[in-house]
Design an enzyme around this catalytic site. Structure first.
Site, PDB file in Angstrom:
ATOM      1  N   HIS A   4      -4.210   2.689  -7.101  1.00  0.00           N
ATOM      2  CA  HIS A   4      -4.195   3.708  -5.839  1.00  0.00           C
ATOM      3  C   HIS A   4      -4.958   4.635  -4.972  1.00  0.00           C
ATOM      4  O   HIS A   4      -5.094   5.888  -5.542  1.00  0.00           O
ATOM      5  CB  HIS A   4      -3.102   4.854  -6.977  1.00  0.00           C
ATOM      6  CG  HIS A   4      -1.731   5.432  -5.512  1.00  0.00           C
ATOM      7  ND1 HIS A   4      -1.429   5.323  -5.777  1.00  0.00           N
ATOM      8  CD2 HIS A   4      -2.413   5.617  -4.785  1.00  0.00           C
ATOM      9  CE1 HIS A   4       0.334   6.137  -4.494  1.00  0.00           C
ATOM     10  NE2 HIS A   4      -0.954   5.851  -3.347  1.00  0.00           N
ATOM     11  N   ILE A   5      -5.727   3.930  -4.552  1.00  0.00           N
ATOM     12  CA  ILE A   5      -7.434   4.053  -4.370  1.00  0.00           C
ATOM     13  C   ILE A   5      -6.971   4.460  -2.193  1.00  0.00           C
ATOM     14  O   ILE A   5      -8.240   4.588  -1.428  1.00  0.00           O
ATOM     15  CB  ILE A   5      -8.610   3.828  -3.824  1.00  0.00           C
ATOM     16  CG1 ILE A   5      -8.216   1.975  -4.268  1.00  0.00           C
ATOM     17  CG2 ILE A   5      -9.016   4.291  -5.554  1.00  0.00           C
ATOM     18  CD1 ILE A   5      -9.711   1.448  -4.048  1.00  0.00           C
ATOM     19  N   GLY A   6      -6.052   4.025  -1.496  1.00  0.00           N
ATOM     20  CA  GLY A   6      -5.640   4.179  -0.243  1.00  0.00           C
ATOM     21  C   GLY A   6      -6.188   5.614   0.070  1.00  0.00           C
ATOM     22  O   GLY A   6      -6.954   5.003   1.443  1.00  0.00           O
ATOM     23  N   SER A   7      -6.222   6.408   0.182  1.00  0.00           N
ATOM     24  CA  SER A   7      -6.183   7.745   1.095  1.00  0.00           C
ATOM     25  C   SER A   7      -8.023   8.105   0.283  1.00  0.00           C
ATOM     26  O   SER A   7      -8.206   9.933   0.084  1.00  0.00           O
ATOM     27  CB  SER A   7      -5.534   8.854   0.445  1.00  0.00           C
ATOM     28  OG  SER A   7      -5.144   9.921  -1.068  1.00  0.00           O
TER      29      SER A   7
ATOM     30  N   ASP B 289      -2.407  -2.105  -3.973  1.00  0.00           N
ATOM     31  CA  ASP B 289      -2.842  -0.938  -4.036  1.00  0.00           C
ATOM     32  C   ASP B 289      -1.941  -0.234  -4.872  1.00  0.00           C
ATOM     33  O   ASP B 289      -2.400   1.111  -5.322  1.00  0.00           O
ATOM     34  CB  ASP B 289      -3.053  -0.295  -2.787  1.00  0.00           C
ATOM     35  CG  ASP B 289      -4.025   1.088  -3.107  1.00  0.00           C
ATOM     36  OD1 ASP B 289      -4.624   1.128  -4.014  1.00  0.00           O
ATOM     37  OD2 ASP B 289      -3.592   1.973  -2.482  1.00  0.00           O
TER      38      ASP B 289
ATOM     39  N   ILE C 128       0.802  -1.651  -0.186  1.00  0.00           N
ATOM     40  CA  ILE C 128      -0.009   0.160   0.505  1.00  0.00           C
ATOM     41  C   ILE C 128       0.945   1.084   0.222  1.00  0.00           C
ATOM     42  O   ILE C 128       0.458   2.708  -0.131  1.00  0.00           O
ATOM     43  CB  ILE C 128      -1.592   0.126   1.202  1.00  0.00           C
ATOM     44  CG1 ILE C 128      -0.328  -0.154   2.620  1.00  0.00           C
ATOM     45  CG2 ILE C 128      -2.337  -0.911   0.566  1.00  0.00           C
ATOM     46  CD1 ILE C 128       0.309   0.951   2.943  1.00  0.00           C
TER      47      ILE C 128
HETATM   48  C1  DGY Z   1       0.132   9.725   0.027  1.00  0.00           C
HETATM   49  O1  DGY Z   1      -0.287  10.226   0.466  1.00  0.00           O
HETATM   50  O2  DGY Z   1       1.218   9.395  -0.123  1.00  0.00           O
HETATM   51  C2  DGY Z   1      -0.568   8.483  -0.723  1.00  0.00           C
HETATM   52  O3  DGY Z   1      -0.509   7.582  -1.376  1.00  0.00           O
HETATM   53  C3  DGY Z   1      -1.258   8.937  -1.488  1.00  0.00           C
HETATM   54  O4  DGY Z   1      -3.299   8.831  -2.404  1.00  0.00           O
END
Ligand code: DGY
Length: 321
Positions: free
Chosen positions: A287-290, A263, A237
């Site tokens: 890449h939907i982590g946040s 992710d 992630i």
């Molecule tokens: C970050 O803030 O680094 C995240 O990966 C953005 O989604």
């Protein structure tokens, strides 16, 4: 007195941040849709006092030169700083903020999602239904348990710690972590500090949650994957660049490890014909982590506050250095 000029590099920055900045600044918003190119950002940054950076491109010397020496304040709307040339920004005396912590919950949720989806073979199960190969039998479509497992966290930072807290109710038996040094947070959470190699060998789930730096780039290569258990699951992630992706494809194809949940990958967006997409033991997210409404609002607000504090000569809430 004229208001300081702030460049907003992406038109989709949440309103909460724009409204906050508008009170004290003149905003220059890069309106190009759907995603401003580097050249479009360069074209807009001349003469600004601060930059609100949301872009997949590198925030580097080219931007600093184009902006001019008066540009002394910036914040990314991200926790990760791998797309920022920190050396160049420091050399130019730019105060830089970023947005860690506010995304801990959202990103750690995605880690849990990937752990569940890979361990219970969600892609294979779905394909079995679609392909009419769903069958009954005590040995069919067996997954791996989280309960009783050993979870290894590579990089026990804010997100890594939140993952541990969320996994505890699942009955994990042992948490390991690797990194630069043993931490109080690790001790308080009951995690055992081990070397990277030991973590790979002993873990049922290896979770990558460390920043991408020169040190971590490519650290998950074939040699690393080959140290993992054949029943082991790899979760990422953090950033795609921490993984040598063709090596991961190889170990997944050979079933050298049980599965992977990602992710993040290289490149982003991943081309439709990428080998990763052909693997049923690999769960991929874009890449939907946040990417939740509240988290993105909090990240935007924090980035705006960092910029206002920097422009006001105060220490930023979350400085990058
Ligand atoms: C970050 O803030 O680094 C995240 O990966 C953005 O989604």
């Amino acid at each position: 007195m004229s208001k300081p000029k702030v460049l907003i590099t992406n038109p989709e920055v949440p309103e909460i941040a724009l409204n906050l900045l508008r009170e004290k600044c003149e905003l220059i918003i890069n309106e190009e849709q759907p995603y401003p190119s580097k050249a479009e950002i360069v074209a807009k940054c001349k003469g600004v006092d601060a930059i609100f950076w949301v872009s997949k491109y590198s925030f580097d010397e080219e931007i600093l030169q184009a902006a001019g020496a008066q540009m002394q304040v910036a914040s990314t709307m991200s926790a990760g700083l791998d797309n920022v040339d920190l050396v160049a920004l420091k050399r130019h005396g730019v105060k830089l903020g970023h947005t860690p912590v506010v995304l801990n919950e959202a990103v750690s949720d995605v880690a849990i999602l990937l752990i569940l989806a890979t361990s219970r073979r969600i892609i294979e199960g779905r394909l079995a239904i679609e392909n009419n190969s769903w069958r009954y039998g005590p040995q069919w479509q067996l997954g791996r348990d989280i309960s009783g497992s050993t979870v290894g966290i590579v990089g026990l930072g804010n997100i890594g710690q939140t993952i541990v807290k969320k996994l505890k109710p699942f009955g994990v038996s042992t948490f390991l972590y690797s990194g630069h040094k043993e931490s109080n947070a690790g001790k308080e959470l009951g995690c055992e500090f081990v070397t990277f190699d030991e973590l790979l060998v002993k873990s049922d789930f290896v979770v990558c949650s460390c920043p991408l730096t020169d040190e971590t780039r490519g650290m998950f290569n074939e040699a690393a994957f080959n140290k993992m258990k054949s029943t082991g699951i790899f979760i990422n992630i953090a950033r795609g660049g921490i993984v040598v992706q063709e090596d991961l494809v190889k170990v997944l194809e050979n079933k050298r490890i049980f599965g992977a949940g990602l992710d993040v990958m290289t490149p982003e967006p991943l081309p439709r014909d990428d080998p990763l997409l052909k693997l049923s033991n690999c769960v991929l997210l874009p890449h939907i982590g946040s990417a939740t409404v509240n988290t993105r609002n909090s990240m935007a607000e924090l980035a705006a506050q960092n910029i206002l504090m920097g422009l006001g000569g105060q220490k930023m809430f979350t400085p990058a250095y």
